[in-house]
Design an enzyme around this catalytic site. Structure first.
Site, PDB file in Angstrom:
ATOM      1  N   THR A  12       2.240 -10.106  -2.862  1.00 19.51           N
ATOM      2  CA  THR A  12       3.368 -10.953  -3.268  1.00 19.51           C
ATOM      3  C   THR A  12       4.034 -10.488  -4.553  1.00 19.51           C
ATOM      4  O   THR A  12       5.263 -10.534  -4.685  1.00 19.51           O
ATOM      5  CB  THR A  12       2.861 -12.401  -3.449  1.00 19.51           C
ATOM      6  OG1 THR A  12       2.445 -12.870  -2.173  1.00 19.51           O
ATOM      7  CG2 THR A  12       3.942 -13.327  -3.965  1.00 19.51           C
ATOM      8  N   ASP A  90      -4.441 -12.468  -0.630  1.00 13.52           N
ATOM      9  CA  ASP A  90      -5.184 -12.894   0.566  1.00 13.52           C
ATOM     10  C   ASP A  90      -6.528 -12.190   0.710  1.00 13.52           C
ATOM     11  O   ASP A  90      -7.524 -12.814   1.084  1.00 13.52           O
ATOM     12  CB  ASP A  90      -4.348 -12.661   1.834  1.00 13.52           C
ATOM     13  CG  ASP A  90      -3.192 -13.647   1.938  1.00 13.52           C
ATOM     14  OD1 ASP A  90      -3.216 -14.664   1.213  1.00 13.52           O
ATOM     15  OD2 ASP A  90      -2.271 -13.400   2.736  1.00 13.52           O
TER      16      ASP A  90
END
Ligand code: ASP
Length: 333
Positions: A12, A90
């Site tokens: 991200t 993640d």
């Protein structure tokens, strides 16, 4: 002045918005980094930026990518005082765990960080995560693989992603925080790994067939037969509490007999605490089939440890023995 190599792998922090959702954008990220005034401040270590090809959402990371990142660090080990790996959140805890086993004799910091909000957005947490990681990587206080996120420095192989949307996305439930970044960065010397006299080395990992199985009330183990009867070389069993599992009328035992070579590692579905398979009769089946205790390891660390052990060792019994030992501070013996 210390020198830090920043390795951008995706995630991200360096993504921009597209029609398909956020995607890694190396060009944007490079330009943002070179235009960020705080990265030119005198108390920021000298840094270089490199990236892995292709940049990835970390949910797509595999053993191959772990090896690529590890290789970049190993090739540059003598030229830098520390490393910051920019990574998606993640699977950051898996990569951090894998790195902790791949490197032996690590005397320099390898700090994984990223963000929940991309750097291109106004409220991004990426700025602080990146800057503080750089400062820690250049401080000379850390000699291990860590995750820095939301003000906390955590041991990489003790870390798990805890929040999908909070700014403090990671916790280290079974090991103390290594440093807290408030007005000052407070290091927890008692918890940090010390320097080592061992020679630095890097071991790439093999892509071994392993699995993770979370037990649940009513599980029919026979539907998971290929996992438990020899197709997979190692399975992390996420059991209840301190290592308890439903007793499926001996199915587990029968299948384990077929797959004697499969290493079964018992971890807990609880985030905090340790496995103790002798605490309850309900842990008995696992003991009888020769499963080994993952103790207080995270599932992430257990997965990475299986990859590592199968890459360096051929004997099942030796692997089982090593599972229960601390190799890189990943469990409490
Ligand atoms: N899906 C993203 C990734 O892991 C999430 C993030 O970075 O926060 O790459």
């Amino acid at each position: 002045m210390s020198r830090v190599l920043i390795i951008h792998t995706g995630g991200t922090i360096g993504m921009t918005r597209t029609e398909r959702g956020y995607e890694p954008d190396g060009e944007y990220f490079r330009s943002a980094m070179f235009h960020m005034d705080s990265l030119k401040a005198p108390d920021i270590p000298q840094w270089d930026l490199t990236e892995t090809e292709p940049l990835l959402d970390s949910s797509r990371m595999t053993v191959k990518e772990w090896n690529k990142i590890g290789r970049q660090i190993a090739d540059n080990y003598d030229d830098y005082d520390g490393f910051v790996v920019l990574h998606g959140t993640d699977t950051m805890a898996y990569t951090a765990s894998a790195m902790s086993f791949m490197f032996k004799g690590l005397n320099k910091p390898v700090i994984l960080t990223g963000s929940q909000i991309p750097l291109c957005e106004t409220r991004s947490d990426g700025r602080d995560n990146l800057i503080t990681s750089l400062v820690i990587a250049g401080s000379g206080n850390v000699h291990e693989v860590c995750v820095y996120f939301g003000g906390l420095l955590l041991r990489g192989n003790r870390t798990t992603k805890y929040s999908a949307d909070g700014m403090q996305a990671f916790v280290s439930p079974n090991y103390p925080v290594l440093a807290t970044a408030g007005i000052e960065i407070q290091y927890n010397d008692a918890a940090l790994a010390g320097e080592t006299a061992e020679q630095f080395s890097f071991t790439p990992l093999d892509e071994v067939a392993i699995g993770v199985l979370k037990v649940f009330p009513g599980i029919n183990f026979s539907l998971f037969r290929p996992m438990l009867s020899g197709v997979l070389r190692g399975v992390v069993l996420e059991t209840f509490g301190s290592g308890n599992t439903p007793d499926d009328s001996g199915t587990l035992e029968a299948m384990a007999e077929e797959g004697r070579e499969t290493v079964l590692v018992v971890c807990s579905q609880c985030t905090q605490g340790t496995v103790n398979m002798s605490a309850y009769e309900a842990g008995g089946a696992l003991r009888r089939i020769g499963a080994v205790s993952g103790k207080d390891m995270t599932t992430e660390a257990a997965v990475a440890k299986l990859y590592y052990l199968f890459s360096v060792c051929r004997e099942t019994e030796k692997i089982k023995e090593q599972i229960e030992r601390s190799l890189a501070g990943e469990l409490t013996e």
